[in-house]
Design a protein around this motif. Structure first.
Motif, PDB file in Angstrom:
ATOM      1  N   UNK A   1      25.864  14.127 -36.845  1.00 59.01           N
ATOM      2  CA  UNK A   1      25.153  12.984 -36.261  1.00 59.01           C
ATOM      3  C   UNK A   1      23.751  12.858 -36.870  1.00 59.01           C
ATOM      4  N   UNK A   2      23.075  13.986 -37.049  1.00 65.19           N
ATOM      5  CA  UNK A   2      21.733  13.977 -37.629  1.00 65.19           C
ATOM      6  C   UNK A   2      21.778  13.517 -39.083  1.00 65.19           C
ATOM      7  N   UNK A   3      22.768  13.955 -39.849  1.00 64.57           N
ATOM      8  CA  UNK A   3      22.866  13.571 -41.257  1.00 64.57           C
ATOM      9  C   UNK A   3      23.177  12.082 -41.418  1.00 64.57           C
ATOM     10  N   UNK A   4      23.966  11.512 -40.518  1.00 63.32           N
ATOM     11  CA  UNK A   4      24.230  10.070 -40.551  1.00 63.32           C
ATOM     12  C   UNK A   4      22.936   9.275 -40.387  1.00 63.32           C
ATOM     13  N   UNK A   5      22.135   9.697 -39.442  1.00 66.63           N
ATOM     14  CA  UNK A   5      20.855   9.015 -39.213  1.00 66.63           C
ATOM     15  C   UNK A   5      19.861   9.303 -40.334  1.00 66.63           C
TER      16      UNK A   5
ATOM     17  N   UNK B   1       5.337  13.319 -31.625  1.00 64.46           N
ATOM     18  CA  UNK B   1       4.430  14.064 -32.507  1.00 64.46           C
ATOM     19  C   UNK B   1       4.336  15.490 -31.982  1.00 64.46           C
ATOM     20  N   UNK B   2       4.447  16.440 -32.902  1.00 64.05           N
ATOM     21  CA  UNK B   2       4.340  17.855 -32.556  1.00 64.05           C
ATOM     22  C   UNK B   2       3.225  18.447 -33.410  1.00 64.05           C
ATOM     23  N   UNK B   3       2.384  19.262 -32.808  1.00 67.87           N
ATOM     24  CA  UNK B   3       1.294  19.895 -33.559  1.00 67.87           C
ATOM     25  C   UNK B   3       1.665  21.331 -33.870  1.00 67.87           C
ATOM     26  N   UNK B   4       1.761  21.642 -35.153  1.00 67.90           N
ATOM     27  CA  UNK B   4       1.920  23.016 -35.633  1.00 67.90           C
ATOM     28  C   UNK B   4       0.767  23.266 -36.589  1.00 67.90           C
ATOM     29  N   UNK B   5      -0.109  24.162 -36.249  1.00 70.66           N
ATOM     30  CA  UNK B   5      -1.338  24.394 -37.000  1.00 70.66           C
ATOM     31  C   UNK B   5      -1.053  24.475 -38.486  1.00 70.66           C
ATOM     32  N   UNK B   6      -1.725  23.782 -39.349  1.00 71.74           N
ATOM     33  CA  UNK B   6      -2.808  22.828 -39.139  1.00 71.74           C
ATOM     34  C   UNK B   6      -2.333  21.378 -39.177  1.00 71.74           C
ATOM     35  N   UNK B   7      -1.032  21.133 -39.127  1.00 68.57           N
ATOM     36  CA  UNK B   7      -0.498  19.783 -39.323  1.00 68.57           C
ATOM     37  C   UNK B   7       0.101  19.177 -38.067  1.00 68.57           C
ATOM     38  N   UNK B   8       0.024  17.858 -38.024  1.00 66.99           N
ATOM     39  CA  UNK B   8       0.742  17.087 -37.021  1.00 66.99           C
ATOM     40  C   UNK B   8       2.048  16.648 -37.676  1.00 66.99           C
ATOM     41  N   UNK B   9       3.149  16.812 -36.969  1.00 65.72           N
ATOM     42  CA  UNK B   9       4.459  16.464 -37.516  1.00 65.72           C
ATOM     43  C   UNK B   9       5.102  15.410 -36.639  1.00 65.72           C
ATOM     44  N   UNK B  10       5.765  14.461 -37.275  1.00 59.51           N
ATOM     45  CA  UNK B  10       6.497  13.440 -36.535  1.00 59.51           C
ATOM     46  C   UNK B  10       7.966  13.812 -36.621  1.00 59.51           C
ATOM     47  N   UNK B  11       8.543  14.124 -35.454  1.00 60.41           N
ATOM     48  CA  UNK B  11       9.954  14.473 -35.348  1.00 60.41           C
ATOM     49  C   UNK B  11      10.673  13.326 -34.675  1.00 60.41           C
ATOM     50  N   UNK B  12      11.802  12.964 -35.218  1.00 63.79           N
ATOM     51  CA  UNK B  12      12.582  11.875 -34.645  1.00 63.79           C
ATOM     52  C   UNK B  12      13.986  12.363 -34.349  1.00 63.79           C
ATOM     53  N   UNK B  13      14.570  11.730 -33.344  1.00 56.49           N
ATOM     54  CA  UNK B  13      15.946  12.045 -32.967  1.00 56.49           C
ATOM     55  C   UNK B  13      16.044  13.235 -32.047  1.00 56.49           C
ATOM     56  N   UNK B  14      17.195  13.328 -31.459  1.00 54.11           N
ATOM     57  CA  UNK B  14      17.554  14.426 -30.572  1.00 54.11           C
ATOM     58  C   UNK B  14      19.067  14.563 -30.704  1.00 54.11           C
ATOM     59  N   UNK B  15      19.498  14.962 -31.895  1.00 52.67           N
ATOM     60  CA  UNK B  15      20.913  14.923 -32.253  1.00 52.67           C
ATOM     61  C   UNK B  15      21.613  16.220 -31.875  1.00 52.67           C
ATOM     62  N   UNK B  16      22.750  16.084 -31.211  1.00 56.71           N
ATOM     63  CA  UNK B  16      23.495  17.266 -30.751  1.00 56.71           C
ATOM     64  C   UNK B  16      24.202  17.984 -31.894  1.00 56.71           C
ATOM     65  N   UNK B  17      24.686  17.234 -32.885  1.00 55.32           N
ATOM     66  CA  UNK B  17      25.411  17.855 -33.992  1.00 55.32           C
ATOM     67  C   UNK B  17      24.710  17.574 -35.311  1.00 55.32           C
ATOM     68  N   UNK B  18      25.000  18.401 -36.291  1.00 55.59           N
ATOM     69  CA  UNK B  18      24.416  18.227 -37.617  1.00 55.59           C
ATOM     70  C   UNK B  18      24.953  16.955 -38.272  1.00 55.59           C
TER      71      UNK B  18
END
Length: 129
Positions: free
Chosen positions: A107-111, A88-105
């Motif tokens: 890989x991220x698009x597959x997930x 969870x990352x807080x960026x005013x005023x919202x809490x955001x749920x970020x998933x993954x730690x993908x090295x390439x685009x």
């Protein structure tokens, strides 16, 4: 007049010589007591910091909104996708749920295609800080 001044200097010197051996500096024994939960909290923070390498990786945002719903979404995601890191990352005023730690685009698009089936309004992001 000079005699009085000499007497004062003599008495001051005598007083200093007599009392100097009895003067002591402060003791340097310091005891720090720390709540054991502090170390546990510090370790948790270290884990979170290592998982947030944002500059060179892609992430998928699955939620943006209030704190309680962010926690709920994070827990649901972790139960369903056990192999993908999430935070969870807080960026005013919202809490955001970020998933993954993908090295390439790619890989991220597959997930992203797998995650889209379960979560609506997902975004592929490359955060910069």
């Amino acid at each position: 007049m000079r005699i009085i001044a000499y007497k004062k200097i003599f008495l001051s010197s005598l007083l200093l010589v007599v009392l100097a051996p009895k003067m002591k500096a402060q003791d340097q024994n310091i005891t720090v007591s720390q709540d054991p939960k502090f170390e546990q909290l510090l370790n948790e923070k270290r884990k979170i910091n290592t998982s947030l390498t944002v500059n060179d990786s892609y992430k998928i945002q699955i939620y943006s909104g209030g704190s309680e719903n962010a926690k709920k979404t994070l827990n649901e995601f972790r139960q369903e996708f056990t192999t993908i890191d999430a935070t969870i990352v807080f960026n005013t005023p919202n809490y955001k749920v970020w998933v993954g730690n993908f090295k390439t685009r790619i890989e991220a698009e597959r997930n992203l295609t797998n995650i889209k089936d379960r979560y609506k309004n997902v975004l592929l992001i490359k955060p910069s800080r």
